[in-house]
Design an enzyme around this catalytic site. Structure first.
Site, PDB file in Angstrom:
ATOM      1  N   GLY A  15       7.017   3.653 -10.517  1.00  0.00           N
ATOM      2  CA  GLY A  15       6.508   4.514 -11.441  1.00  0.00           C
ATOM      3  C   GLY A  15       6.736   6.019 -10.978  1.00  0.00           C
ATOM      4  NE  ARG A  76       6.569   0.116 -13.141  1.00  0.00           N
ATOM      5  CZ  ARG A  76       5.565   0.823 -12.464  1.00  0.00           C
ATOM      6  NH1 ARG A  76       5.801   0.479 -11.212  1.00  0.00           N
ATOM      7  NH2 ARG A  76       4.925   1.681 -12.758  1.00  0.00           N
ATOM      8  CG  ASP A 107       1.400  -1.444  -4.627  1.00  0.00           C
ATOM      9  OD1 ASP A 107       1.953  -1.036  -5.417  1.00  0.00           O
ATOM     10  OD2 ASP A 107       0.255  -2.135  -4.728  1.00  0.00           O
ATOM     11  CB  THR A 130       2.257   5.801  -6.444  1.00  0.00           C
ATOM     12  OG1 THR A 130       1.262   5.479  -7.288  1.00  0.00           O
ATOM     13  CG2 THR A 130       1.336   5.592  -5.021  1.00  0.00           C
ATOM     14  CG  ASP A 132      -1.620   4.519  -9.639  1.00  0.00           C
ATOM     15  OD1 ASP A 132      -1.616   5.330 -10.624  1.00  0.00           O
ATOM     16  OD2 ASP A 132      -1.355   3.059  -9.869  1.00  0.00           O
ATOM     17  CG  ASP A 134      -2.231   2.474  -5.559  1.00  0.00           C
ATOM     18  OD1 ASP A 134      -1.335   3.102  -5.453  1.00  0.00           O
ATOM     19  OD2 ASP A 134      -2.181   1.381  -6.221  1.00  0.00           O
ATOM     20  NE  ARG A 176      -0.242  -1.156 -12.478  1.00  0.00           N
ATOM     21  CZ  ARG A 176       1.002  -0.944 -12.223  1.00  0.00           C
ATOM     22  NH1 ARG A 176       1.847  -1.526 -13.077  1.00  0.00           N
ATOM     23  NH2 ARG A 176       1.598  -0.352 -11.386  1.00  0.00           N
TER      24      ARG A 176
HETATM   25  O1  F6P Z   1       2.889   4.313 -11.083  1.00  0.00           O
HETATM   26  C1  F6P Z   1       1.576   4.158 -11.173  1.00  0.00           C
HETATM   27  C2  F6P Z   1       1.497   3.968 -12.672  1.00  0.00           C
HETATM   28  O2  F6P Z   1       1.223   5.370 -13.225  1.00  0.00           O
HETATM   29  C3  F6P Z   1       0.254   3.339 -12.984  1.00  0.00           C
HETATM   30  O3  F6P Z   1      -0.953   4.145 -12.812  1.00  0.00           O
HETATM   31  C4  F6P Z   1       0.291   2.525 -14.349  1.00  0.00           C
HETATM   32  O4  F6P Z   1      -0.614   1.561 -14.582  1.00  0.00           O
HETATM   33  C5  F6P Z   1       1.398   2.258 -14.348  1.00  0.00           C
HETATM   34  O5  F6P Z   1       2.433   3.083 -13.289  1.00  0.00           O
HETATM   35  C6  F6P Z   1       2.398   2.341 -15.499  1.00  0.00           C
HETATM   36  O6  F6P Z   1       3.829   1.747 -15.512  1.00  0.00           O
HETATM   37  P1  F6P Z   1       4.894   1.938 -16.407  1.00  0.00           P
HETATM   38  O7  F6P Z   1       5.316   3.495 -16.760  1.00  0.00           O
HETATM   39  O8  F6P Z   1       5.974   1.306 -15.912  1.00  0.00           O
HETATM   40  O9  F6P Z   1       4.215   1.419 -17.739  1.00  0.00           O
END
Ligand code: F6P
Length: 328
Positions: A15, A76, A107, A130, A132, A134, A176
């Site tokens: 992300g 990803r 991660d 990130t 998050d 985390d 998440r």
């Molecule tokens: O990168 C982290 C994040 O923003 C999370 O908080 C979220 O759940 C996820 O990515 C969403 O991913 P995507 O943009 O691939 O739907």
């Protein structure tokens, strides 16, 4: 310092997060400072497999410190999870005469990078990016501060309308597996309740608490819900449950979604990204491998990938206490 490294590639993966551009800029300019060549890899780990490379120099990263997103794009990659994909990536790196890699991500990115390092003994250093926040071993990840400010600004606006209409708002924020955004933005925006993945409040306790606060004289309420929270995962379902069990308020739902990942990075994120970018190149030159660069107690730290991605996200219990006390 070793001189074996002459060309360093940089990529952003997973992300995206505000401040990634500032980190790329710092990596590229630190390479120039050390008279090394730098290469940008497009679309993260997938770009390694596709050989999507471009030579960069100090002027290729001008005017990006203030820009959200990542000009190298992100992805990803499922293919990088396969041994075949990683072999292709290695061959492409060798062919492009790239000696080392800086990966900026979370991660998933670090897990892939660490496997790759162990398989091919290829020098890689990570930078935590990130929203998050985390990642273990660093107090802050790039993008988190900006995302918090975005969330707080949005909730401030929701508060205005919630208050005008005496309504209860459930506001879903990203995370998440991690409640850092929910908890900190919740405190910053003065939320009544904060639901995070690390704790299960239970629907009944939530409703009881909202009833108590209504009785105490509140006329509107904001509940911040992390997307990975156990009772809030299905936020529409949770809203329905509250409607059925609490008729004091009209209940509305706002899902903030990807606006949390965009926008110009805060000054904090720009400085953090600049520091981590410079430290990542320095670490590679000091022969550090399979590690992440973080910041702890204001100082740059070097943390093995295995530590950075280990275990569940930890929440500061003191923050939960502060949230409880200040929302009485
Ligand atoms: O990168 C982290 C994040 O923003 C999370 O908080 C979220 O759940 C996820 O990515 C969403 O991913 P995507 O943009 O691939 O739907």
């Amino acid at each position: 310092m070793t001189t074996a490294i002459k060309r360093i590639a940089v990529l952003t993966s997973g992300g995206d997060a505000p401040g990634m551009n500032a980190a790329i800029r710092a990596v590229v300019r630190c390479c120039a400072y050390h008279k090394l060549e730098s290469v940008g890899v497009f679309r993260g780990l997938q770009g390694l497999i596709d050989g999507d490379f471009k030579a960069l120099g100090p002027r290729s990263v001008k005017n990006i410190i203030n820009r959200g997103g990542t000009f190298l794009k992100s992805a990803r990659s499922q293919e990088f999870r396969t041994s075949e994909g990683r072999h292709k990536a290695y061959e492409n790196l060798k062919e492009a005469k790239i000696d080392a890699l800086v990966v900026i991500g979370g991660d998933g990115t670090f897990t892939g990078a660490s496997v790759f390092n162990q398989e091919f003994n290829f020098p890689i250093v990570g930078i935590p990016g990130t929203i998050d926040n985390d990642i273990n071993g660093t107090d802050f990840c790039i993008g988190y501060d900006t995302a918090l400010n975005t969330v707080v600004e949005a909730i401030d606006k929701i508060r205005d309308t919630a208050n005008s209409h005496n309504r209860l708002f459930l506001v879903e924020v990203m995370g998440r597996d991690a409640g850092d955004i929910a908890l900190n933005a919740g405190i910053g925006a003065g939320a009544e309740e904060i639901l995070i993945p690390e704790q299960n409040m239970g629907k009944d306790r939530l409703v009881a608490s909202l009833k108590r606060s209504k009785k105490s004289g509140k006329t509107s309420s904001i509940v911040v819900v992390a997307e990975g929270d156990q009772i809030g995962k299905n936020i529409m379902g949770l809203a329905e449950y509250i409607r059925e069990n609490l008729n004091e308020y009209e209940v509305k739902v706002t899902v903030l979604g990807h606006i949390q990942r965009g926008g110009a990075p805060s000054c904090f994120d720009r400085v953090l990204a600049s520091r981590l970018g410079v430290a990542a190149v320095d670490a590679l030159l000091a022969e550090k491998r399979d590690v992440m660069i973080g910041v702890s107690n204001k100082k740059i730290v070097i943390v093995p990938f295995s530590e950075a991605i280990k275990g569940d996200n930890e929440i500061d219990l003191d923050l939960i206490r502060v949230a409880d006390i200040t929302s009485v």
